[in-house]
Design a protein around this motif. Structure first.
Motif, PDB file in Angstrom:
ATOM      1  N   VAL A 165      49.474  -1.267  30.617  1.00  0.00           N
ATOM      2  CA  VAL A 165      50.108  -0.673  30.026  1.00  0.00           C
ATOM      3  C   VAL A 165      50.951   0.228  31.522  1.00  0.00           C
ATOM      4  CG1 VAL A 165      48.486   0.820  28.101  1.00  0.00           C
ATOM      5  CG2 VAL A 165      47.912   1.406  31.309  1.00  0.00           C
ATOM      6  N   GLY A 166      51.651   1.125  31.755  1.00  0.00           N
ATOM      7  CA  GLY A 166      52.240   1.777  32.604  1.00  0.00           C
ATOM      8  C   GLY A 166      52.784   0.575  33.098  1.00  0.00           C
ATOM      9  N   ASP A 167      52.999   0.333  35.107  1.00  0.00           N
ATOM     10  CA  ASP A 167      53.416   0.037  35.073  1.00  0.00           C
ATOM     11  C   ASP A 167      52.738  -1.607  35.528  1.00  0.00           C
ATOM     12  OD1 ASP A 167      55.424   1.894  36.891  1.00  0.00           O
ATOM     13  OD2 ASP A 167      54.256   2.782  37.152  1.00  0.00           O
ATOM     14  N   MET A 168      52.349  -2.218  34.589  1.00  0.00           N
ATOM     15  CA  MET A 168      51.244  -3.550  35.176  1.00  0.00           C
ATOM     16  C   MET A 168      52.504  -4.817  34.886  1.00  0.00           C
ATOM     17  SD  MET A 168      47.778  -3.300  32.784  1.00  0.00           S
ATOM     18  CE  MET A 168      46.558  -3.999  33.826  1.00  0.00           C
ATOM     19  N   ASN A 169      53.398  -4.670  34.039  1.00  0.00           N
ATOM     20  CA  ASN A 169      54.921  -5.015  34.213  1.00  0.00           C
ATOM     21  C   ASN A 169      55.595  -5.862  35.295  1.00  0.00           C
ATOM     22  OD1 ASN A 169      55.626  -2.581  34.028  1.00  0.00           O
ATOM     23  ND2 ASN A 169      56.690  -3.479  31.874  1.00  0.00           N
ATOM     24  N   ILE A 170      55.435  -4.934  36.116  1.00  0.00           N
ATOM     25  CA  ILE A 170      55.153  -5.078  37.565  1.00  0.00           C
ATOM     26  C   ILE A 170      54.303  -5.044  38.720  1.00  0.00           C
ATOM     27  CG2 ILE A 170      56.075  -3.761  39.452  1.00  0.00           C
ATOM     28  CD1 ILE A 170      58.088  -1.882  38.017  1.00  0.00           C
ATOM     29  N   THR A 171      53.026  -4.440  38.392  1.00  0.00           N
ATOM     30  CA  THR A 171      52.156  -4.509  39.739  1.00  0.00           C
ATOM     31  C   THR A 171      51.371  -5.929  39.287  1.00  0.00           C
ATOM     32  OG1 THR A 171      50.702  -3.489  38.011  1.00  0.00           O
ATOM     33  CG2 THR A 171      51.684  -2.192  40.009  1.00  0.00           C
ATOM     34  N   ASP A 172      50.936  -6.521  37.718  1.00  0.00           N
ATOM     35  CA  ASP A 172      50.016  -7.531  37.542  1.00  0.00           C
ATOM     36  C   ASP A 172      51.452  -9.167  37.336  1.00  0.00           C
ATOM     37  OD1 ASP A 172      47.821  -5.941  37.632  1.00  0.00           O
ATOM     38  OD2 ASP A 172      47.503  -7.592  35.715  1.00  0.00           O
ATOM     39  N   THR A 173      52.346  -8.860  36.250  1.00  0.00           N
ATOM     40  CA  THR A 173      53.482  -9.388  36.056  1.00  0.00           C
ATOM     41  C   THR A 173      54.428  -9.621  37.169  1.00  0.00           C
ATOM     42  OG1 THR A 173      53.029  -8.863  33.813  1.00  0.00           O
ATOM     43  CG2 THR A 173      54.920 -10.701  33.728  1.00  0.00           C
ATOM     44  N   HIS A 174      55.538  -9.541  36.919  1.00  0.00           N
ATOM     45  CA  HIS A 174      56.383  -9.371  38.306  1.00  0.00           C
ATOM     46  C   HIS A 174      55.914  -9.910  39.137  1.00  0.00           C
ATOM     47  CE1 HIS A 174      60.029  -8.593  41.031  1.00  0.00           C
ATOM     48  NE2 HIS A 174      60.479  -9.252  40.027  1.00  0.00           N
ATOM     49  N   VAL A 175      54.702  -9.188  39.788  1.00  0.00           N
ATOM     50  CA  VAL A 175      53.911  -9.966  41.138  1.00  0.00           C
ATOM     51  C   VAL A 175      54.201 -11.343  41.663  1.00  0.00           C
ATOM     52  CG1 VAL A 175      51.924  -9.728  40.482  1.00  0.00           C
ATOM     53  CG2 VAL A 175      52.923  -9.102  42.741  1.00  0.00           C
ATOM     54  N   CYS A 192      65.519  -2.761  46.310  1.00  0.00           N
ATOM     55  CA  CYS A 192      64.832  -3.061  44.769  1.00  0.00           C
ATOM     56  C   CYS A 192      65.005  -2.298  43.423  1.00  0.00           C
ATOM     57  CB  CYS A 192      63.354  -3.504  44.814  1.00  0.00           C
ATOM     58  SG  CYS A 192      62.483  -2.495  45.099  1.00  0.00           S
ATOM     59  N   GLN A 193      65.376  -2.892  42.449  1.00  0.00           N
ATOM     60  CA  GLN A 193      66.257  -1.134  41.576  1.00  0.00           C
ATOM     61  C   GLN A 193      65.496  -1.830  40.298  1.00  0.00           C
ATOM     62  OE1 GLN A 193      70.328  -1.181  40.663  1.00  0.00           O
ATOM     63  NE2 GLN A 193      70.024   0.407  39.237  1.00  0.00           N
ATOM     64  N   GLU A 312      55.164  -2.376  44.959  1.00  0.00           N
ATOM     65  CA  GLU A 312      54.994  -0.559  45.012  1.00  0.00           C
ATOM     66  C   GLU A 312      56.272  -0.078  45.353  1.00  0.00           C
ATOM     67  OE1 GLU A 312      51.416   1.128  47.968  1.00  0.00           O
ATOM     68  OE2 GLU A 312      53.052   1.759  48.695  1.00  0.00           O
ATOM     69  N   ALA A 313      57.448  -0.730  45.925  1.00  0.00           N
ATOM     70  CA  ALA A 313      58.693  -0.251  46.140  1.00  0.00           C
ATOM     71  C   ALA A 313      59.700  -0.105  44.536  1.00  0.00           C
ATOM     72  CB  ALA A 313      59.224  -0.979  46.974  1.00  0.00           C
ATOM     73  N   CYS A 314      59.207  -1.030  44.009  1.00  0.00           N
ATOM     74  CA  CYS A 314      60.078  -1.328  42.503  1.00  0.00           C
ATOM     75  C   CYS A 314      59.081  -0.087  41.531  1.00  0.00           C
ATOM     76  CB  CYS A 314      59.195  -3.199  42.109  1.00  0.00           C
ATOM     77  SG  CYS A 314      59.741  -4.690  42.666  1.00  0.00           S
ATOM     78  N   VAL A 315      57.772   0.301  42.071  1.00  0.00           N
ATOM     79  CA  VAL A 315      57.009   1.206  40.796  1.00  0.00           C
ATOM     80  C   VAL A 315      58.317   2.416  40.828  1.00  0.00           C
ATOM     81  CG1 VAL A 315      55.188   2.299  40.588  1.00  0.00           C
ATOM     82  CG2 VAL A 315      55.559   0.497  40.436  1.00  0.00           C
ATOM     83  N   GLU A 316      58.025   2.124  42.554  1.00  0.00           N
ATOM     84  CA  GLU A 316      59.123   3.646  43.514  1.00  0.00           C
ATOM     85  C   GLU A 316      60.940   3.532  42.359  1.00  0.00           C
ATOM     86  OE1 GLU A 316      58.601   3.920  47.338  1.00  0.00           O
ATOM     87  OE2 GLU A 316      60.503   4.293  47.425  1.00  0.00           O
ATOM     88  N   ALA A 317      61.452   2.524  42.815  1.00  0.00           N
ATOM     89  CA  ALA A 317      62.373   2.165  42.382  1.00  0.00           C
ATOM     90  C   ALA A 317      62.669   2.576  40.478  1.00  0.00           C
ATOM     91  CB  ALA A 317      62.909   0.798  42.507  1.00  0.00           C
ATOM     92  N   ALA A 324      65.987   1.331  45.487  1.00  0.00           N
ATOM     93  CA  ALA A 324      65.083   1.427  46.389  1.00  0.00           C
ATOM     94  C   ALA A 324      64.921   1.006  47.436  1.00  0.00           C
ATOM     95  CB  ALA A 324      63.507   1.761  45.569  1.00  0.00           C
ATOM     96  N   PRO A 325      64.349   0.889  49.346  1.00  0.00           N
ATOM     97  CA  PRO A 325      64.405   0.399  50.231  1.00  0.00           C
ATOM     98  C   PRO A 325      62.695  -0.104  49.770  1.00  0.00           C
ATOM     99  CG  PRO A 325      64.023   2.374  50.930  1.00  0.00           C
ATOM    100  CD  PRO A 325      64.393   2.821  49.103  1.00  0.00           C
ATOM    101  N   VAL A 326      62.728  -1.912  50.179  1.00  0.00           N
ATOM    102  CA  VAL A 326      61.404  -2.430  50.066  1.00  0.00           C
ATOM    103  C   VAL A 326      61.340  -1.998  51.565  1.00  0.00           C
ATOM    104  CG1 VAL A 326      60.623  -4.362  49.955  1.00  0.00           C
ATOM    105  CG2 VAL A 326      61.989  -3.931  49.012  1.00  0.00           C
ATOM    106  N   ARG A 327      60.106  -1.443  52.025  1.00  0.00           N
ATOM    107  CA  ARG A 327      59.735  -0.751  53.151  1.00  0.00           C
ATOM    108  C   ARG A 327      59.014  -2.304  53.574  1.00  0.00           C
ATOM    109  NH1 ARG A 327      60.726   4.582  51.407  1.00  0.00           N
ATOM    110  NH2 ARG A 327      62.571   5.234  52.198  1.00  0.00           N
TER     111      ARG A 327
END
Ligand code: NAI
Length: 338
Positions: A165-175, A192-193, A312-317, A324-327
């Motif tokens: 669920v949620g942001d897993m498509n970023i944190t689990d997949t897109h990573v 990132c956006q 984390e930056a992608c989730v923020e974006a 969002a900047p990738v810091r």
């Protein structure tokens, strides 16, 4: 010397890796196991024929004198604490992705490793070991298409379970794209956006699917990745690098081209496990060989931190609906690129 390995986290991939290390690859044996589900782990130890000692507490497993190196395949939120314990014990550790579930957690591991003064950590980003990605990287390095300018990617999965669920498509997949593209292009990200597509009726309630992630690198390369995890038709990984004089693409997995019943085509894999199955073997054999020589040549703690910080930056974006900047913290010389 045979490398004696202890495994923390004996779920799906932990069990696969245990069998791989113990029965298939050269130079390693699995001597110790730990999981919060002790009975299931004892049953696995017996049924698999590995017959390793099962530890109640992972700290005891790490400290065991007959354990030379660790493999962590517990769930993501436990990784930071467990990797830090391995560094503390001065033992090499292979940690499945993610290294940590936050940028701050990844940085704590980097700092601990720098303080230890020796590289001990490798992160399980296996795509770097995939023959197709390696061929693509060689093509780019040979200058065949000039400098890379843009990259178009897709990460498609037929379906995902309800707990995804949620942001897993970023944190689990897109990573996975986050790490492999950084390695492929030998570049870092600066911004990132995330754009949400029209929601598929096949996406379950807790998930917006598909999404598009845009990354910009330090050199100005633009990357777009479609992440579509309820696509129904297959597990489909695409990567097309647009260069100054051509386009270089990730090879498709081998399948028999068919002409039959008035159609032409070939099979698309349905199971994600099969797509990079060979790369897990190459990855872990390299880890065994390196560890026996006291080296880390695979994805480092720095790479793991970079991936967590970018995710984390992608989730923020996504939340802010803006670029969002990738810091990223200053990279210690310890991790200078070869
Ligand atoms: P899973 O849920 O099947 O297994 C996780 C296991 O960890 C479970 O047996 C659970 O009881 C155990 N566990 C949880 N907390 C623990 C703790 N504190 N100490 C010890 N054991 C603990 O999950 P799966 O699919 O095996 O994934 C494990 C890790 O591997 C995840 O971080 C996942 O992202 C990663 N992974 C990486 C893949 C890759 O392609 N590189 C593919 C699949 C998973």
């Amino acid at each position: 010397m045979t490398l004696r390995i202890g495994i923390i986290g004996c779920g799906a991939i932990g069990q696969d890796h245990a069998r791989r290390l113990h029965f298939k690859l050269q130079g390693a044996t699995v001597v110790a196991l730990n999981d919060i589900h002790r009975e299931a782990t004892e049953a696995f130890s017996e049924a698999s024929g590995i017959r390793a000692r099962v530890y109640e507490h992972y700290q005891d497993l790490i400290q065991a004198p007959d354990v030379d190196a660790l493999l962590i395949a517990s769930w993501g939120p436990a990784h930071e604490e467990q990797v830090l314990a391995c560094i503390d014990a001065g033992k090499p550790v292979f940690c499945e992705k993610p290294l940590a579930t936050s940028a701050a957690g990844g940085l704590r591991i980097v700092e601990a490793e720098v303080k230890a003064g020796r590289k001990l950590v490798q992160v399980g980003f296996m795509r770097r070991y995939d023959a197709g990605y390696r061929q693509l990287k060689q093509t780019l390095q040979a200058g065949t298409i000039g400098d890379a300018l843009m990259v178009h990617c897709a990460h498609r999965n037929p379906s995902v379970p309800e707990m995804y669920v949620g942001d897993m498509n970023i944190t689990d997949t897109h990573v996975h794209e986050i790490d492999v593209l950084r390695w492929l292009l030998d570049d870092d990200y600066v911004s990132c956006q995330v754009i949400e597509g029209r929601k598929s009726r096949h996406a379950h309630a807790g998930l917006h699917d598909p999404i598009m992630v845009l990354l910009e690198t330090r050199q100005g390369i633009r990357i777009d990745t479609e992440i579509f995890v309820a696509c129904r038709f297959g597990y489909d990984i695409q990567c097309h690098v647009v260069g100054e004089t051509g386009v270089a693409s990730l090879p498709e997995p081998m399948s028999v081209p068919l002409r039959s019943q008035g159609r032409q085509g070939g099979a698309i894999l349905m199971d994600w496990k099969m797509r990079f199955i060979d790369s897990y073997d190459v990855e872990l054999q390299a880890w065994i060989d390196d560890t026996r020589k006291g080296l880390v040549t695979g994805p480092t703690a720095w790479d793991g931190y970079f991936a967590s910080a970018t995710a984390e930056a992608c989730v923020e974006a996504r939340r802010s609906k803006s670029i969002a900047p990738v810091r990223i913290a200053e990279r210690p010389d310890f991790y200078a690129r070869a």
